[in-house]
Design a protein around this motif. Sequence first.
Motif, PDB file in Angstrom:
ATOM      1  N   GLN A  86     -30.326 -87.056 -62.483  1.00  0.00           N
ATOM      2  CA  GLN A  86     -29.917 -86.916 -63.879  1.00  0.00           C
ATOM      3  C   GLN A  86     -29.914 -88.246 -64.621  1.00  0.00           C
ATOM      4  O   GLN A  86     -29.962 -88.270 -65.848  1.00  0.00           O
ATOM      5  CB  GLN A  86     -28.508 -86.287 -63.958  1.00  0.00           C
ATOM      6  CG  GLN A  86     -28.470 -84.816 -63.596  1.00  0.00           C
ATOM      7  CD  GLN A  86     -28.743 -84.560 -62.124  1.00  0.00           C
ATOM      8  OE1 GLN A  86     -28.297 -85.308 -61.244  1.00  0.00           O
ATOM      9  NE2 GLN A  86     -29.499 -83.524 -61.831  1.00  0.00           N
ATOM     10  N   LYS A 140     -33.971 -88.671 -72.525  1.00  0.00           N
ATOM     11  CA  LYS A 140     -33.071 -89.191 -73.564  1.00  0.00           C
ATOM     12  C   LYS A 140     -32.674 -90.616 -73.193  1.00  0.00           C
ATOM     13  O   LYS A 140     -32.179 -90.870 -72.098  1.00  0.00           O
ATOM     14  CB  LYS A 140     -31.846 -88.264 -73.631  1.00  0.00           C
ATOM     15  CG  LYS A 140     -30.687 -88.799 -74.381  1.00  0.00           C
ATOM     16  CD  LYS A 140     -30.516 -88.083 -75.697  1.00  0.00           C
ATOM     17  CE  LYS A 140     -29.460 -88.773 -76.549  1.00  0.00           C
ATOM     18  NZ  LYS A 140     -29.818 -88.890 -77.932  1.00  0.00           N
ATOM     19  N   LEU A 142     -30.252 -93.655 -73.400  1.00  0.00           N
ATOM     20  CA  LEU A 142     -28.828 -93.788 -73.715  1.00  0.00           C
ATOM     21  C   LEU A 142     -28.425 -95.211 -74.063  1.00  0.00           C
ATOM     22  O   LEU A 142     -27.516 -95.420 -74.854  1.00  0.00           O
ATOM     23  CB  LEU A 142     -27.990 -93.328 -72.512  1.00  0.00           C
ATOM     24  CG  LEU A 142     -28.136 -91.864 -72.100  1.00  0.00           C
ATOM     25  CD1 LEU A 142     -27.379 -91.600 -70.808  1.00  0.00           C
ATOM     26  CD2 LEU A 142     -27.636 -90.940 -73.216  1.00  0.00           C
ATOM     27  N   THR A 241     -31.655 -90.344 -69.299  1.00  0.00           N
ATOM     28  CA  THR A 241     -31.211 -89.107 -68.660  1.00  0.00           C
ATOM     29  C   THR A 241     -32.201 -87.993 -69.005  1.00  0.00           C
ATOM     30  O   THR A 241     -33.018 -88.162 -69.916  1.00  0.00           O
ATOM     31  CB  THR A 241     -29.767 -88.747 -69.095  1.00  0.00           C
ATOM     32  OG1 THR A 241     -29.333 -87.576 -68.416  1.00  0.00           O
ATOM     33  CG2 THR A 241     -29.657 -88.500 -70.592  1.00  0.00           C
ATOM     34  N   LYS A 243     -33.234 -84.979 -70.866  1.00  0.00           N
ATOM     35  CA  LYS A 243     -32.766 -84.541 -72.192  1.00  0.00           C
ATOM     36  C   LYS A 243     -32.159 -83.140 -72.158  1.00  0.00           C
ATOM     37  O   LYS A 243     -31.115 -82.883 -72.758  1.00  0.00           O
ATOM     38  CB  LYS A 243     -33.935 -84.609 -73.178  1.00  0.00           C
ATOM     39  CG  LYS A 243     -33.527 -84.271 -74.594  1.00  0.00           C
ATOM     40  CD  LYS A 243     -34.574 -84.652 -75.585  1.00  0.00           C
ATOM     41  CE  LYS A 243     -34.457 -83.870 -76.882  1.00  0.00           C
ATOM     42  NZ  LYS A 243     -33.120 -83.496 -77.309  1.00  0.00           N
ATOM     43  N   TRP A 246     -28.752 -83.259 -70.640  1.00  0.00           N
ATOM     44  CA  TRP A 246     -27.806 -83.905 -71.557  1.00  0.00           C
ATOM     45  C   TRP A 246     -27.411 -82.945 -72.685  1.00  0.00           C
ATOM     46  O   TRP A 246     -26.237 -82.805 -73.012  1.00  0.00           O
ATOM     47  CB  TRP A 246     -28.458 -85.172 -72.114  1.00  0.00           C
ATOM     48  CG  TRP A 246     -27.532 -86.066 -72.870  1.00  0.00           C
ATOM     49  CD1 TRP A 246     -27.485 -86.245 -74.228  1.00  0.00           C
ATOM     50  CD2 TRP A 246     -26.518 -86.917 -72.326  1.00  0.00           C
ATOM     51  NE1 TRP A 246     -26.522 -87.156 -74.554  1.00  0.00           N
ATOM     52  CE2 TRP A 246     -25.911 -87.583 -73.405  1.00  0.00           C
ATOM     53  CE3 TRP A 246     -26.063 -87.182 -71.030  1.00  0.00           C
ATOM     54  CZ2 TRP A 246     -24.882 -88.507 -73.249  1.00  0.00           C
ATOM     55  CZ3 TRP A 246     -25.020 -88.100 -70.860  1.00  0.00           C
ATOM     56  CH2 TRP A 246     -24.453 -88.750 -71.957  1.00  0.00           C
ATOM     57  N   ARG A 254     -19.935 -84.591 -72.947  1.00  0.00           N
ATOM     58  CA  ARG A 254     -20.968 -85.519 -73.440  1.00  0.00           C
ATOM     59  C   ARG A 254     -20.323 -86.677 -74.194  1.00  0.00           C
ATOM     60  O   ARG A 254     -20.728 -87.824 -74.078  1.00  0.00           O
ATOM     61  CB  ARG A 254     -21.949 -84.757 -74.326  1.00  0.00           C
ATOM     62  CG  ARG A 254     -23.228 -85.529 -74.586  1.00  0.00           C
ATOM     63  CD  ARG A 254     -24.330 -84.692 -75.170  1.00  0.00           C
ATOM     64  NE  ARG A 254     -23.841 -83.901 -76.277  1.00  0.00           N
ATOM     65  CZ  ARG A 254     -23.955 -82.583 -76.361  1.00  0.00           C
ATOM     66  NH1 ARG A 254     -24.556 -81.918 -75.415  1.00  0.00           N
ATOM     67  NH2 ARG A 254     -23.482 -81.934 -77.392  1.00  0.00           N
ATOM     68  N   ASP A 258     -20.667 -90.522 -73.273  1.00  0.00           N
ATOM     69  CA  ASP A 258     -21.158 -91.499 -74.257  1.00  0.00           C
ATOM     70  C   ASP A 258     -20.248 -92.728 -74.290  1.00  0.00           C
ATOM     71  O   ASP A 258     -20.720 -93.863 -74.303  1.00  0.00           O
ATOM     72  CB  ASP A 258     -21.171 -90.866 -75.659  1.00  0.00           C
ATOM     73  CG  ASP A 258     -22.569 -90.419 -76.065  1.00  0.00           C
ATOM     74  OD1 ASP A 258     -23.542 -91.023 -75.601  1.00  0.00           O
ATOM     75  OD2 ASP A 258     -22.671 -89.450 -76.846  1.00  0.00           O
TER      76      ASP A 258
END
Length: 335
Positions: A86, A140, A142, A241, A243, A246, A254, A258
Amino acid sequence: MKKTLLTLTTAVALGLFSMYSYAADPIVIKFSHVVAPDTPKGKAAEKFKTLAEEKTKGAVKVEVYANSTLYKDKEEMEALQMGAVQMLAPSLAKFGPLGVKDFEVFDLPYIFKNYEDLHKVTKGEVGASLLAKLEPKGVKGLAFWDNGFKVMSANKPLKTPDDFKGLKMRIQSSKVIEAQMRALGANPQVMPFSETYQALQTGVVDGTENPPSNLYTQKMHEVQKHASATNHGYLGYAVITNKDFWDKLPEDVRKSLDEAMQESTDYANEIAKADNDQALEAVKASGKTEVYVPSEDEIKALQAALMPVHTEMAERIGKETIDAVYKATGFEAGK
Ligand code: LMR
């Protein structure tokens, strides 16, 4: 009994037990990386684990796999896209095979003078727009995590561009780094990080480039007699990660992740320079590798040999991306 069951079912349906059910069956994040735990990336991954588990009160469990124990460079990218892991933090030089060549802008020789310059990109709009380019690939972005500026190493002194001629140099899978080595007359060999030590030890390659923290923690200094603190390029990471994974996380989870990512990013970027400085001192103290610090004139000669790589690679990276980085840092060739 019947009544109790009914009440429980209703409570679950109402979402009253959602945190309870997370705790019983946590969301697992496999975080795979290729470096040692005692490096800026290794420590930041552990920091993320601690913060993520704390902030989600156990609803998320992060399993960190260091030193390529789960996957090597190329495989880990594929594993992320397939959802077998992940989270990853590949170096910015490893996004070409994913089809995002813009990231190779970070590999251009002497494009950043120091971390301050780099942060104008990674902490600004250019960085955000680079991360956004990953989304069509199902990935994604981050955060950016720092590592450091690279030293060159081999079994002979590396002072002038001529010293690199004919050397087989292990590189990451970046066309820009390939062009950089060719510009010095060296022979670049793409190879996974996990195979580098052995390739150096057995003479499959003659040398390599890496930030001191990688050189030292992989014990490459034990099989390289010379290193030169050329600081000719930067090596750092994008934390990424899957997407789909996520986007499907519960919103509260989430949000906590974050926050954990932001705090571990601050941590990574705080420790990276000191970690690399200490590693270079440790390499010197080992007495196994002689560390040379090039003079200003020697750096100028290296820059002169390497600057054409910026033009040569403009089409591959994208001129717009290069110009955006130049603008953010105020880059002027030869200054
Ligand atoms: C390398 O392959 O040399 C680096 O990208 C390893 C790393 O993750 O720092």
